[in-house]
Write a protein that holds these residues in place. Sequence first.
Motif, mmCIF file in Angstrom:
data_model
loop_
_atom_site.group_PDB
_atom_site.id
_atom_site.type_symbol
_atom_site.label_atom_id
_atom_site.label_comp_id
_atom_site.label_asym_id
_atom_site.label_seq_id
_atom_site.Cartn_x
_atom_site.Cartn_y
_atom_site.Cartn_z
ATOM 1 N N THR A 36 0.843 -1.195 0.000
ATOM 2 C CA THR A 36 0.000 0.000 0.000
ATOM 3 C C THR A 36 0.880 1.247 0.000
ATOM 4 O O THR A 36 1.650 1.482 0.928
ATOM 5 N N VAL A 37 0.763 2.025 -1.067
ATOM 6 C CA VAL A 37 1.595 3.210 -1.256
ATOM 7 C C VAL A 37 0.687 4.428 -1.416
ATOM 8 O O VAL A 37 -0.340 4.370 -2.100
ATOM 9 N N TYR A 38 1.075 5.533 -0.774
ATOM 10 C CA TYR A 38 0.281 6.757 -0.814
ATOM 11 C C TYR A 38 1.148 7.921 -1.262
ATOM 12 O O TYR A 38 2.293 8.061 -0.816
ATOM 13 N N THR A 39 0.597 8.769 -2.112
ATOM 14 C CA THR A 39 1.262 10.025 -2.416
ATOM 15 C C THR A 39 0.986 11.007 -1.281
ATOM 16 O O THR A 39 0.068 10.807 -0.470
ATOM 17 N N GLN A 40 1.755 12.077 -1.251
ATOM 18 C CA GLN A 40 1.526 13.084 -0.215
ATOM 19 C C GLN A 40 0.146 13.716 -0.340
ATOM 20 O O GLN A 40 -0.527 13.987 0.667
ATOM 21 N N ARG A 41 -0.305 13.948 -1.554
ATOM 22 C CA ARG A 41 -1.632 14.548 -1.740
ATOM 23 C C ARG A 41 -2.737 13.589 -1.313
ATOM 24 O O ARG A 41 -3.761 14.022 -0.754
ATOM 25 N N GLN A 42 -2.559 12.297 -1.569
ATOM 26 C CA GLN A 42 -3.549 11.328 -1.117
ATOM 27 C C GLN A 42 -3.668 11.326 0.404
ATOM 28 O O GLN A 42 -4.766 11.236 0.954
ATOM 29 N N LEU A 43 -2.533 11.441 1.074
ATOM 30 C CA LEU A 43 -2.551 11.468 2.532
ATOM 31 C C LEU A 43 -3.232 12.723 3.052
ATOM 32 O O LEU A 43 -3.989 12.679 4.027
ATOM 33 N N LEU A 44 -2.973 13.849 2.421
ATOM 34 C CA LEU A 44 -3.622 15.099 2.832
ATOM 35 C C LEU A 44 -5.131 15.002 2.677
ATOM 36 O O LEU A 44 -5.895 15.458 3.539
ATOM 37 N N ASP A 45 -5.579 14.387 1.577
ATOM 38 C CA ASP A 45 -7.015 14.222 1.358
ATOM 39 C C ASP A 45 -7.612 13.258 2.384
ATOM 40 O O ASP A 45 -8.694 13.500 2.930
ATOM 41 N N MET A 46 -6.890 12.162 2.663
ATOM 42 C CA MET A 46 -7.382 11.176 3.616
ATOM 43 C C MET A 46 -7.517 11.770 5.012
ATOM 44 O O MET A 46 -8.469 11.476 5.739
ATOM 45 N N LEU A 47 -6.553 12.624 5.372
ATOM 46 C CA LEU A 47 -6.567 13.235 6.694
ATOM 47 C C LEU A 47 -7.391 14.513 6.740
ATOM 48 O O LEU A 47 -7.495 15.155 7.792
ATOM 49 N N ALA A 48 -7.956 14.895 5.573
ATOM 50 C CA ALA A 48 -8.794 16.103 5.475
ATOM 51 C C ALA A 48 -8.061 17.330 5.993
ATOM 52 O O ALA A 48 -8.613 18.145 6.745
ATOM 53 N N VAL A 49 -6.799 17.476 5.605
ATOM 54 C CA VAL A 49 -5.973 18.592 6.059
ATOM 55 C C VAL A 49 -6.251 19.823 5.205
ATOM 56 O O VAL A 49 -6.097 19.781 3.978
ATOM 57 N N THR A 50 -6.655 20.897 5.847
ATOM 58 C CA THR A 50 -6.896 22.155 5.141
ATOM 59 C C THR A 50 -5.946 23.260 5.576
ATOM 60 O O THR A 50 -5.801 24.260 4.873
ATOM 61 N N ASP A 51 -5.309 23.094 6.728
ATOM 62 C CA ASP A 51 -4.380 24.094 7.244
ATOM 63 C C ASP A 51 -3.249 24.279 6.231
ATOM 64 O O ASP A 51 -2.517 23.330 5.922
ATOM 65 N N PRO A 52 -3.074 25.474 5.676
ATOM 66 C CA PRO A 52 -2.044 25.681 4.647
ATOM 67 C C PRO A 52 -0.628 25.418 5.149
ATOM 68 O O PRO A 52 0.242 25.009 4.376
ATOM 69 N N ARG A 53 -0.385 25.627 6.440
ATOM 70 C CA ARG A 53 0.955 25.362 6.978
ATOM 71 C C ARG A 53 1.265 23.869 6.947
ATOM 72 O O ARG A 53 2.363 23.453 6.575
ATOM 73 N N VAL A 54 0.273 23.073 7.342
ATOM 74 C CA VAL A 54 0.464 21.621 7.351
ATOM 75 C C VAL A 54 0.582 21.098 5.919
ATOM 76 O O VAL A 54 1.426 20.249 5.624
ATOM 77 N N ARG A 55 -0.256 21.595 5.033
ATOM 78 C CA ARG A 55 -0.181 21.163 3.634
ATOM 79 C C ARG A 55 1.190 21.481 3.039
ATOM 80 O O ARG A 55 1.755 20.695 2.271
ATOM 81 N N SER A 56 1.734 22.623 3.424
ATOM 82 C CA SER A 56 3.054 23.005 2.932
ATOM 83 C C SER A 56 4.122 22.040 3.410
ATOM 84 O O SER A 56 5.050 21.699 2.669
ATOM 85 N N VAL A 57 4.012 21.573 4.678
ATOM 86 C CA VAL A 57 4.977 20.617 5.206
ATOM 87 C C VAL A 57 4.979 19.347 4.371
ATOM 88 O O VAL A 57 6.037 18.798 4.028
ATOM 89 N N PHE A 58 3.796 18.845 4.024
ATOM 90 C CA PHE A 58 3.689 17.632 3.215
ATOM 91 C C PHE A 58 4.215 17.850 1.797
ATOM 92 O O PHE A 58 4.983 17.036 1.276
#
Length: 374
Positions: A36-58
């Motif tokens: 099971t492999v995930y891209t960074q964007r897939q993980l952001l979507d799965m975790l429902a991350v909207t905070d721009p600072r956190v998204r930038s870290v990923f």
Amino acid sequence: MFHPGHRARRRPGGLPQLTDPAATRLAGVGTAVPETVYTQRQLLDMLAVTDPRVRSVFLNSSIEQRGLTLPTVGPDGAPVPESQGELLRKHTEQGLALGRAAIENCLADAGAQLSDVRYLCCVTSTGFLTPGFSALLIKELSMDVSCSRLDVVGMGCNAGLNALNAVAGWARSHPGELALLVCVEVCSAAYVFDGTMRSSVVNSLFGDGAAAVAVTAAADDEEHELPPGPALLHFSSRIIPEAVDAMRYDWDDQHGKFSFWLDPQVPYVVGAHAPGALEGLLHGTGVLPSDINHWVVHSGGKKVVDSVRINLGLTRHDVRHTTGVLRDHGNLSSGSFLFSYQRLAAEGRAAPGDLGVLMTMGPGSTIEMALARW
């Protein structure tokens, strides 16, 4: 490891000629990652991350994808929280599967059989087991019950080289016999999903994986049968006591489970101490930093790799395998450097007489190094 009376000699061309007939060698390497492999964007979507600072870290991590063993998704689309007990079971089950695959791949690369293994050292920092992975893998693989073993637990990302030093010592005292080092890290068994920056830095970085390397020293009458891998000539360690709390895996009272902590200053602390660590490794060998042909550096993260590269005066080409592993797998903790070494070995560019430095960094804070010669 250098022995009394060992010397480095300068040839007319200026390169040192290191000789150590008792040196141990890397005879084969193997790795394994989850299906099971995930891209960074897939993980952001799965975790429902909207905070721009956190998204930038990923998205600015230089990581494209990672193998992870994540929990099932609930009705709200978010991962179902896992208890510490569930995380430990995942660590055990996934760790055994990855460890087994890495061992089998390593032995195939070394042209060896399970029955050839006389010493098994297992490293992990993503869970605590008693008995440890060494006993569990011996049972899982039906290995010889008289196989000597060692478990290295909780040392963190640098632990692969600490353990390799011990494995090399065993191999040197048992010439002609085969030892295995296996790094098993199920980093997703240590994840906390809470949206905080502390957790997000960890969740953006680490991946699951296992790596194994076979180590042997030829008997006196078998020198002509030495494996083609590099000889391990010398190990060194440098601890940075003032940064002892910069990298931690400890208990999180709020979530009732263990979690990672990484100080934002870690990359700069490690980078600043890298030249001193290299000086300690090369002291008394006659080897200059400019003599080093190959660098196998732990894929700790974009900032730490850049900091090490700049402070040691390395090129991007020097750390190409390090950044490639980071891109494809993330930070695999203790086994990362073996993933990089596997890529270097597969590249086939290391020539007889070439020198290499293996380097890992982790809690302590610590920099571990080894000098190798092909």
